[in-house]
Design a protein around this motif. Sequence first.
Motif, PDB file in Angstrom:
ATOM      1  N   PRO A 113       0.811  -1.024  -0.057  1.00  0.00           N
ATOM      2  CA  PRO A 113      -0.053  -0.108   0.167  1.00  0.00           C
ATOM      3  C   PRO A 113       0.743   1.350  -0.170  1.00  0.00           C
ATOM      4  O   PRO A 113       2.089   1.162   0.261  1.00  0.00           O
ATOM      5  CB  PRO A 113      -0.827  -0.206   1.318  1.00  0.00           C
ATOM      6  N   ALA A 114       0.113   2.608  -0.313  1.00  0.00           N
ATOM      7  CA  ALA A 114       0.988   3.659   0.046  1.00  0.00           C
ATOM      8  C   ALA A 114       1.239   3.811   1.318  1.00  0.00           C
ATOM      9  O   ALA A 114       0.774   3.195   2.388  1.00  0.00           O
ATOM     10  CB  ALA A 114      -0.024   4.923  -0.312  1.00  0.00           C
ATOM     11  N   ARG A 115       2.363   4.373   1.516  1.00  0.00           N
ATOM     12  CA  ARG A 115       3.190   4.670   2.965  1.00  0.00           C
ATOM     13  C   ARG A 115       2.985   6.223   3.463  1.00  0.00           C
ATOM     14  O   ARG A 115       3.228   7.072   2.814  1.00  0.00           O
ATOM     15  CB  ARG A 115       4.470   4.580   2.942  1.00  0.00           C
ATOM     16  N   VAL A 116       2.308   6.232   4.507  1.00  0.00           N
ATOM     17  CA  VAL A 116       2.157   7.562   5.270  1.00  0.00           C
ATOM     18  C   VAL A 116       2.668   7.765   6.406  1.00  0.00           C
ATOM     19  O   VAL A 116       2.707   6.973   7.109  1.00  0.00           O
ATOM     20  CB  VAL A 116       0.595   7.876   5.365  1.00  0.00           C
ATOM     21  N   VAL A 117       3.287   8.779   6.983  1.00  0.00           N
ATOM     22  CA  VAL A 117       3.871   8.972   7.996  1.00  0.00           C
ATOM     23  C   VAL A 117       3.503  10.394   8.682  1.00  0.00           C
ATOM     24  O   VAL A 117       3.598  11.295   7.744  1.00  0.00           O
ATOM     25  CB  VAL A 117       5.505   9.134   7.804  1.00  0.00           C
ATOM     26  N   ILE A 118       3.021  10.238   9.752  1.00  0.00           N
ATOM     27  CA  ILE A 118       2.378  11.358  10.275  1.00  0.00           C
ATOM     28  C   ILE A 118       3.506  12.160  10.999  1.00  0.00           C
ATOM     29  O   ILE A 118       4.305  11.679  12.072  1.00  0.00           O
ATOM     30  CB  ILE A 118       1.447  11.177  11.551  1.00  0.00           C
ATOM     31  N   CYS A 149      11.087   4.091   4.537  1.00  0.00           N
ATOM     32  CA  CYS A 149       9.837   4.264   4.180  1.00  0.00           C
ATOM     33  C   CYS A 149       9.522   5.257   3.030  1.00  0.00           C
ATOM     34  O   CYS A 149       8.559   5.504   2.633  1.00  0.00           O
ATOM     35  CB  CYS A 149       8.733   4.310   5.175  1.00  0.00           C
ATOM     36  N   LEU A 150      10.437   6.016   2.873  1.00  0.00           N
ATOM     37  CA  LEU A 150      10.474   7.032   1.846  1.00  0.00           C
ATOM     38  C   LEU A 150      11.207   6.763   0.343  1.00  0.00           C
ATOM     39  O   LEU A 150      11.024   7.401  -0.236  1.00  0.00           O
ATOM     40  CB  LEU A 150      11.237   8.537   2.497  1.00  0.00           C
ATOM     41  N   ARG A 151      11.862   5.386   0.646  1.00  0.00           N
ATOM     42  CA  ARG A 151      12.720   5.214  -0.670  1.00  0.00           C
ATOM     43  C   ARG A 151      11.702   4.867  -1.852  1.00  0.00           C
ATOM     44  O   ARG A 151      10.422   4.508  -1.447  1.00  0.00           O
ATOM     45  CB  ARG A 151      13.430   3.732  -0.314  1.00  0.00           C
ATOM     46  N   ASP A 152      12.143   5.424  -3.046  1.00  0.00           N
ATOM     47  CA  ASP A 152      11.247   5.326  -4.165  1.00  0.00           C
ATOM     48  C   ASP A 152      11.045   3.995  -4.570  1.00  0.00           C
ATOM     49  O   ASP A 152      12.206   3.200  -5.456  1.00  0.00           O
ATOM     50  CB  ASP A 152      11.759   6.299  -5.249  1.00  0.00           C
ATOM     51  N   ASP A 153      10.009   3.188  -4.712  1.00  0.00           N
ATOM     52  CA  ASP A 153      10.055   1.920  -4.882  1.00  0.00           C
ATOM     53  C   ASP A 153       8.705   1.705  -5.962  1.00  0.00           C
ATOM     54  O   ASP A 153       8.020   0.696  -6.065  1.00  0.00           O
ATOM     55  CB  ASP A 153      10.203   0.651  -3.709  1.00  0.00           C
ATOM     56  N   ARG A 202       3.370   5.278  -3.674  1.00  0.00           N
ATOM     57  CA  ARG A 202       3.174   6.476  -3.228  1.00  0.00           C
ATOM     58  C   ARG A 202       3.676   6.390  -1.822  1.00  0.00           C
ATOM     59  O   ARG A 202       3.380   5.810  -0.695  1.00  0.00           O
ATOM     60  CB  ARG A 202       1.403   6.970  -3.173  1.00  0.00           C
ATOM     61  N   ARG A 203       4.004   7.761  -1.309  1.00  0.00           N
ATOM     62  CA  ARG A 203       4.741   8.148  -0.151  1.00  0.00           C
ATOM     63  C   ARG A 203       4.112   9.370   0.254  1.00  0.00           C
ATOM     64  O   ARG A 203       4.211  10.362  -0.365  1.00  0.00           O
ATOM     65  CB  ARG A 203       6.288   8.013  -0.115  1.00  0.00           C
ATOM     66  N   LEU A 204       3.618   9.447   1.681  1.00  0.00           N
ATOM     67  CA  LEU A 204       3.113  10.635   1.753  1.00  0.00           C
ATOM     68  C   LEU A 204       3.373  11.283   3.241  1.00  0.00           C
ATOM     69  O   LEU A 204       3.435  10.237   4.233  1.00  0.00           O
ATOM     70  CB  LEU A 204       1.393  10.703   1.664  1.00  0.00           C
ATOM     71  N   LEU A 205       3.431  12.502   3.336  1.00  0.00           N
ATOM     72  CA  LEU A 205       3.942  13.007   4.769  1.00  0.00           C
ATOM     73  C   LEU A 205       2.907  14.056   5.251  1.00  0.00           C
ATOM     74  O   LEU A 205       2.610  15.030   4.762  1.00  0.00           O
ATOM     75  CB  LEU A 205       5.224  13.762   4.628  1.00  0.00           C
ATOM     76  N   VAL A 206       2.371  13.593   6.302  1.00  0.00           N
ATOM     77  CA  VAL A 206       1.462  14.579   7.168  1.00  0.00           C
ATOM     78  C   VAL A 206       2.219  15.620   7.726  1.00  0.00           C
ATOM     79  O   VAL A 206       3.094  15.376   8.631  1.00  0.00           O
ATOM     80  CB  VAL A 206       0.412  13.840   7.976  1.00  0.00           C
ATOM     81  N   ARG A 207       1.970  16.967   7.504  1.00  0.00           N
ATOM     82  CA  ARG A 207       2.990  17.847   8.048  1.00  0.00           C
ATOM     83  C   ARG A 207       1.949  19.135   8.550  1.00  0.00           C
ATOM     84  O   ARG A 207       1.030  19.224   8.076  1.00  0.00           O
ATOM     85  CB  ARG A 207       3.886  18.545   6.890  1.00  0.00           C
ATOM     86  N   SER A 208       2.382  19.691   9.450  1.00  0.00           N
ATOM     87  CA  SER A 208       1.870  21.054  10.172  1.00  0.00           C
ATOM     88  C   SER A 208       2.607  22.285   9.755  1.00  0.00           C
ATOM     89  O   SER A 208       2.153  23.256   9.994  1.00  0.00           O
ATOM     90  CB  SER A 208       1.529  20.735  11.471  1.00  0.00           C
ATOM     91  N   VAL A 209       3.968  22.070   9.458  1.00  0.00           N
ATOM     92  CA  VAL A 209       4.627  22.947   9.025  1.00  0.00           C
ATOM     93  C   VAL A 209       5.163  22.958   7.604  1.00  0.00           C
ATOM     94  O   VAL A 209       5.248  21.767   7.123  1.00  0.00           O
ATOM     95  CB  VAL A 209       5.812  23.236   9.964  1.00  0.00           C
ATOM     96  N   ASP A 210       5.719  24.058   7.006  1.00  0.00           N
ATOM     97  CA  ASP A 210       6.056  24.011   5.704  1.00  0.00           C
ATOM     98  C   ASP A 210       7.431  23.458   5.475  1.00  0.00           C
ATOM     99  O   ASP A 210       8.527  24.325   6.054  1.00  0.00           O
ATOM    100  CB  ASP A 210       5.766  25.113   5.081  1.00  0.00           C
ATOM    101  N   VAL A 211       7.862  22.337   5.373  1.00  0.00           N
ATOM    102  CA  VAL A 211       9.151  21.746   5.453  1.00  0.00           C
ATOM    103  C   VAL A 211       9.372  20.796   3.968  1.00  0.00           C
ATOM    104  O   VAL A 211       8.225  20.420   3.633  1.00  0.00           O
ATOM    105  CB  VAL A 211       9.702  20.850   6.417  1.00  0.00           C
ATOM    106  N   ASP A 212      10.510  21.208   3.191  1.00  0.00           N
ATOM    107  CA  ASP A 212      10.383  20.416   1.815  1.00  0.00           C
ATOM    108  C   ASP A 212      10.318  18.806   2.360  1.00  0.00           C
ATOM    109  O   ASP A 212      10.733  18.388   3.076  1.00  0.00           O
ATOM    110  CB  ASP A 212      11.777  20.665   1.257  1.00  0.00           C
ATOM    111  N   VAL A 213       9.680  18.084   1.432  1.00  0.00           N
ATOM    112  CA  VAL A 213       9.355  16.743   1.197  1.00  0.00           C
ATOM    113  C   VAL A 213      10.455  16.304   0.535  1.00  0.00           C
ATOM    114  O   VAL A 213      10.750  16.872  -0.655  1.00  0.00           O
ATOM    115  CB  VAL A 213       7.892  16.455   0.977  1.00  0.00           C
ATOM    116  N   PRO A 214      10.909  15.114   0.693  1.00  0.00           N
ATOM    117  CA  PRO A 214      11.908  14.357  -0.278  1.00  0.00           C
ATOM    118  C   PRO A 214      11.238  14.311  -1.802  1.00  0.00           C
ATOM    119  O   PRO A 214       9.933  14.083  -1.847  1.00  0.00           O
ATOM    120  CB  PRO A 214      12.143  13.030   0.152  1.00  0.00           C
TER     121      PRO A 214
END
Length: 242
Positions: free
Chosen positions: A101-106, A118-122, A125-137
């Motif tokens: 499945p898609a991987r989601v990290v809070i 969990c962020l490697r490109d295989d 889909r990889r999703l990051l739940v964020r409350s601040v604006d930080v660049d995502v890989p």
Amino acid sequence: MAFRSLPQTRQAGSTDSASNDPYAPLQNAPSDRPFVIAQLGQSLDGRIATSTGESQWINCDGALDHVHRLRALVDAVVVGVGTAVADNPLLNVRRVEGRSPARVVIDPWGRLPPDSHCLRDDGVRRLLVRSVDVDVPAGCEAIKINARDRKVSPKEIVASLFERGLRRILIEGGSRTISEFIDADALDRLHVLVAPIIIGSGKAGLSLNPVGKLSEARRPRTHVHMLPGGDVLFDCEMRSPS
Ligand SMILES: NC(=O)c1ccc[n+]([C@@H]2O[C@H](COP(=O)([O-])OP(=O)(O)OC[C@H]3O[C@@H](n4cnc5c(N)ncnc54)[C@H](OP(=O)(O)O)[C@@H]3O)[C@@H](O)[C@H]2O)c1
């Protein structure tokens, strides 16, 4: 996988076939709304790690197979950043047949190392739940949700995933993440996998808002299964009336 269902001991549950198949609720999940299941593997005394943080493995192989089977049946697997950092899990399907499945990290504050497994490109889909604006890989998707009192609403997380086409959702851990989902009434189902080991100290599986009276405690209708290897699965209907 072979399961042996035990007689229901606590609640008078339904006798339909779904109660004997812990996967049926996911397989038959409604198509017009999200369906959220959480899993927690713990000791007899409710611990998910020792006092030094050792957690692999409390549960038996049958329980690990079960988690992979759940992953294969969902659209997204969700963990808190605590688990992503502590265990550096792959979060894919390896022990059973099926699609990862898609991987989601809070990760509200952007502390997940970009080289986490969990962020490697295989291709998933990889999703990051964020409350601040930080660049995502590169290749990852950000879901921006504002925090209140440093908490992100689990129901908003679920709604955001549903909007992105992720309907069946597995909350795989850890303790704080699952506890937040329970306190927010954001779970349809909770699978507690109990291993016959007594640890006696260390991290508790759940830490919920306190109740003063037992009558205020949750007592979900529960189906009990014996897993190959000796662990016991408590399959709790979190939306059934107490
Ligand atoms: N036995 C099992 O089945 C199982 C499964 C998975 C993990 N584990 C174990 O669980 C332990 C980790 O659990 P944990 O409780 O420390 O960490 P966790 O639940 O994995 O992650 C908690 C962190 O994620 C963020 N977070 C999650 N939900 C949030 C919400 N609704 N609002 C705001 N922030 C949220 C916060 O990040 P910030 O801290 O950045 O604010 C929070 O501190 C590890 O020992 C791991 O091995 C066991």
